[in-house]
Design a protein around this motif. Sequence first.
Motif, PDB file in Angstrom:
ATOM      1  N   MET A   1      -2.546   7.073 -26.663  1.00 15.07           N
ATOM      2  CA  MET A   1      -1.990   6.132 -25.952  1.00 15.07           C
ATOM      3  C   MET A   1      -2.143   6.255 -24.460  1.00 15.07           C
ATOM      4  O   MET A   1      -1.585   7.254 -24.234  1.00 15.07           O
ATOM      5  N   THR A   2      -2.747   5.706 -23.669  1.00 19.30           N
ATOM      6  CA  THR A   2      -2.850   5.789 -22.297  1.00 19.30           C
ATOM      7  C   THR A   2      -1.651   5.463 -21.405  1.00 19.30           C
ATOM      8  O   THR A   2      -1.135   4.151 -21.765  1.00 19.30           O
ATOM      9  N   ASN A   3      -1.454   5.853 -20.243  1.00 20.22           N
ATOM     10  CA  ASN A   3      -0.324   5.498 -19.242  1.00 20.22           C
ATOM     11  C   ASN A   3      -0.773   4.317 -18.414  1.00 20.22           C
ATOM     12  O   ASN A   3      -1.819   4.172 -17.999  1.00 20.22           O
ATOM     13  N   ALA A   4       0.080   3.430 -18.396  1.00 19.82           N
ATOM     14  CA  ALA A   4      -0.402   1.839 -17.601  1.00 19.82           C
ATOM     15  C   ALA A   4      -0.582   2.335 -16.062  1.00 19.82           C
ATOM     16  O   ALA A   4      -1.316   1.822 -15.390  1.00 19.82           O
ATOM     17  N   THR A   5       0.313   3.163 -15.685  1.00 19.63           N
ATOM     18  CA  THR A   5       0.254   3.708 -14.221  1.00 19.63           C
ATOM     19  C   THR A   5      -0.663   4.868 -14.194  1.00 19.63           C
ATOM     20  O   THR A   5      -0.838   5.458 -14.832  1.00 19.63           O
ATOM     21  N   SER A   6      -1.458   4.494 -12.862  1.00 15.85           N
ATOM     22  CA  SER A   6      -2.467   5.595 -12.522  1.00 15.85           C
ATOM     23  C   SER A   6      -1.852   6.449 -11.371  1.00 15.85           C
ATOM     24  O   SER A   6      -1.276   5.915 -10.574  1.00 15.85           O
ATOM     25  N   THR A   7      -2.438   7.751 -11.364  1.00 18.65           N
ATOM     26  CA  THR A   7      -1.877   8.515 -10.207  1.00 18.65           C
ATOM     27  C   THR A   7      -2.792   8.280  -9.183  1.00 18.65           C
ATOM     28  O   THR A   7      -3.941   7.727  -9.239  1.00 18.65           O
ATOM     29  N   THR A   8      -2.507   8.901  -7.800  1.00 15.93           N
ATOM     30  CA  THR A   8      -3.422   8.633  -6.810  1.00 15.93           C
ATOM     31  C   THR A   8      -4.658   9.610  -6.966  1.00 15.93           C
ATOM     32  O   THR A   8      -5.647   9.023  -6.445  1.00 15.93           O
ATOM     33  N   ALA A   9      -4.421  10.655  -7.659  1.00 20.27           N
ATOM     34  CA  ALA A   9      -5.652  11.470  -7.986  1.00 20.27           C
ATOM     35  C   ALA A   9      -6.783  10.510  -8.749  1.00 20.27           C
ATOM     36  O   ALA A   9      -7.926  10.702  -8.518  1.00 20.27           O
ATOM     37  N   GLU A  10      -6.243   9.708  -9.675  1.00 24.14           N
ATOM     38  CA  GLU A  10      -7.164   9.076 -10.307  1.00 24.14           C
ATOM     39  C   GLU A  10      -7.903   7.786  -9.579  1.00 24.14           C
ATOM     40  O   GLU A  10      -9.020   7.525  -9.838  1.00 24.14           O
ATOM     41  N   ARG A  11      -7.045   7.237  -8.751  1.00 26.70           N
ATOM     42  CA  ARG A  11      -7.559   6.220  -7.993  1.00 26.70           C
ATOM     43  C   ARG A  11      -8.471   6.691  -6.787  1.00 26.70           C
ATOM     44  O   ARG A  11      -9.077   5.757  -6.063  1.00 26.70           O
ATOM     45  N   GLY A  12      -8.178   7.682  -6.342  1.00 26.16           N
ATOM     46  CA  GLY A  12      -8.879   8.289  -5.266  1.00 26.16           C
ATOM     47  C   GLY A  12      -8.104   8.229  -3.906  1.00 26.16           C
ATOM     48  O   GLY A  12      -6.829   7.547  -4.203  1.00 26.16           O
ATOM     49  N   HIS A  13      -8.311   8.533  -2.497  1.00 22.11           N
ATOM     50  CA  HIS A  13      -7.612   8.270  -1.532  1.00 22.11           C
ATOM     51  C   HIS A  13      -7.779   7.156  -1.143  1.00 22.11           C
ATOM     52  O   HIS A  13      -8.934   6.608  -0.895  1.00 22.11           O
ATOM     53  N   PRO A  14      -6.876   6.562  -0.292  1.00 19.25           N
ATOM     54  CA  PRO A  14      -7.268   5.461   0.728  1.00 19.25           C
ATOM     55  C   PRO A  14      -7.935   5.553   1.634  1.00 19.25           C
ATOM     56  O   PRO A  14      -8.182   6.908   2.112  1.00 19.25           O
ATOM     57  N   ALA A  15      -8.811   4.530   2.163  1.00 13.63           N
ATOM     58  CA  ALA A  15      -9.831   4.620   3.163  1.00 13.63           C
ATOM     59  C   ALA A  15      -9.087   5.145   4.499  1.00 13.63           C
ATOM     60  O   ALA A  15      -7.900   4.539   4.864  1.00 13.63           O
ATOM     61  N   GLY A  16      -9.483   6.122   5.190  1.00 15.52           N
ATOM     62  CA  GLY A  16      -8.924   6.402   6.683  1.00 15.52           C
ATOM     63  C   GLY A  16      -9.787   5.901   7.501  1.00 15.52           C
ATOM     64  O   GLY A  16     -10.590   4.914   7.319  1.00 15.52           O
ATOM     65  N   ARG A  17      -9.577   6.547   8.753  1.00 18.30           N
ATOM     66  CA  ARG A  17     -10.180   5.859   9.978  1.00 18.30           C
ATOM     67  C   ARG A  17     -11.693   6.115  10.111  1.00 18.30           C
ATOM     68  O   ARG A  17     -12.540   5.124  10.303  1.00 18.30           O
ATOM     69  N   TRP A  18     -12.105   7.022   9.550  1.00 17.57           N
ATOM     70  CA  TRP A  18     -13.660   7.474   9.561  1.00 17.57           C
ATOM     71  C   TRP A  18     -14.443   6.352   8.534  1.00 17.57           C
ATOM     72  O   TRP A  18     -15.424   5.717   8.848  1.00 17.57           O
ATOM     73  N   GLU A  19     -13.606   6.058   7.333  1.00 16.39           N
ATOM     74  CA  GLU A  19     -14.345   5.030   6.520  1.00 16.39           C
ATOM     75  C   GLU A  19     -14.370   3.739   7.180  1.00 16.39           C
ATOM     76  O   GLU A  19     -15.240   2.948   6.949  1.00 16.39           O
ATOM     77  N   TRP A  20     -13.174   3.247   7.601  1.00 17.30           N
ATOM     78  CA  TRP A  20     -13.100   1.879   8.164  1.00 17.30           C
ATOM     79  C   TRP A  20     -13.937   1.608   9.369  1.00 17.30           C
ATOM     80  O   TRP A  20     -14.556   0.548   9.691  1.00 17.30           O
ATOM     81  N   THR A  21     -14.299   2.747  10.129  1.00 17.95           N
ATOM     82  CA  THR A  21     -15.379   2.862  11.390  1.00 17.95           C
ATOM     83  C   THR A  21     -16.760   2.573  10.701  1.00 17.95           C
ATOM     84  O   THR A  21     -17.530   1.836  11.087  1.00 17.95           O
ATOM     85  N   ALA A  22     -16.925   3.245   9.716  1.00 18.79           N
ATOM     86  CA  ALA A  22     -18.431   3.326   9.049  1.00 18.79           C
ATOM     87  C   ALA A  22     -18.577   1.795   8.538  1.00 18.79           C
ATOM     88  O   ALA A  22     -19.606   1.316   8.556  1.00 18.79           O
ATOM     89  N   PHE A  23     -17.622   1.468   7.959  1.00 18.90           N
ATOM     90  CA  PHE A  23     -17.617   0.015   7.440  1.00 18.90           C
ATOM     91  C   PHE A  23     -17.912  -1.057   8.556  1.00 18.90           C
ATOM     92  O   PHE A  23     -18.760  -1.831   8.293  1.00 18.90           O
ATOM     93  N   VAL A  24     -17.230  -0.988   9.659  1.00 17.08           N
ATOM     94  CA  VAL A  24     -17.472  -1.902  10.843  1.00 17.08           C
ATOM     95  C   VAL A  24     -18.694  -1.690  11.250  1.00 17.08           C
ATOM     96  O   VAL A  24     -19.361  -2.699  11.524  1.00 17.08           O
ATOM     97  N   VAL A  25     -19.127  -0.658  11.495  1.00 17.30           N
ATOM     98  CA  VAL A  25     -20.511  -0.320  12.265  1.00 17.30           C
ATOM     99  C   VAL A  25     -21.617  -0.902  10.875  1.00 17.30           C
ATOM    100  O   VAL A  25     -22.605  -1.333  11.522  1.00 17.30           O
TER     101      VAL A  25
END
Length: 66
Positions: A1-25
């Motif tokens: 049976m799997t747990n309904a809640t996922s950990t941060t490691a499973e979801r990945g890290h939230p986007a930081g300044r570098w990722e948002w800058t690249a997205f806007v560019v």
Amino acid sequence: MTNATSTTAERGHPAGRWEWTAFVVLLLPLLLVSMDISVRRGRRASRVVHQASGIRRQASAHRPGT
């Protein structure tokens, strides 16, 4: 049976300044092109309306008896 809640490691890290800058560019050219297309389309539509009203004026000026 799997747990309904996922950990941060499973979801990945939230986007930081570098990722948002690249997205806007990467998104900025798309935004500029879409604005250019919408302005040109609006300008063309107003020109068509203006030309049609001029044709009506010319047709009414050339009617016999007016």
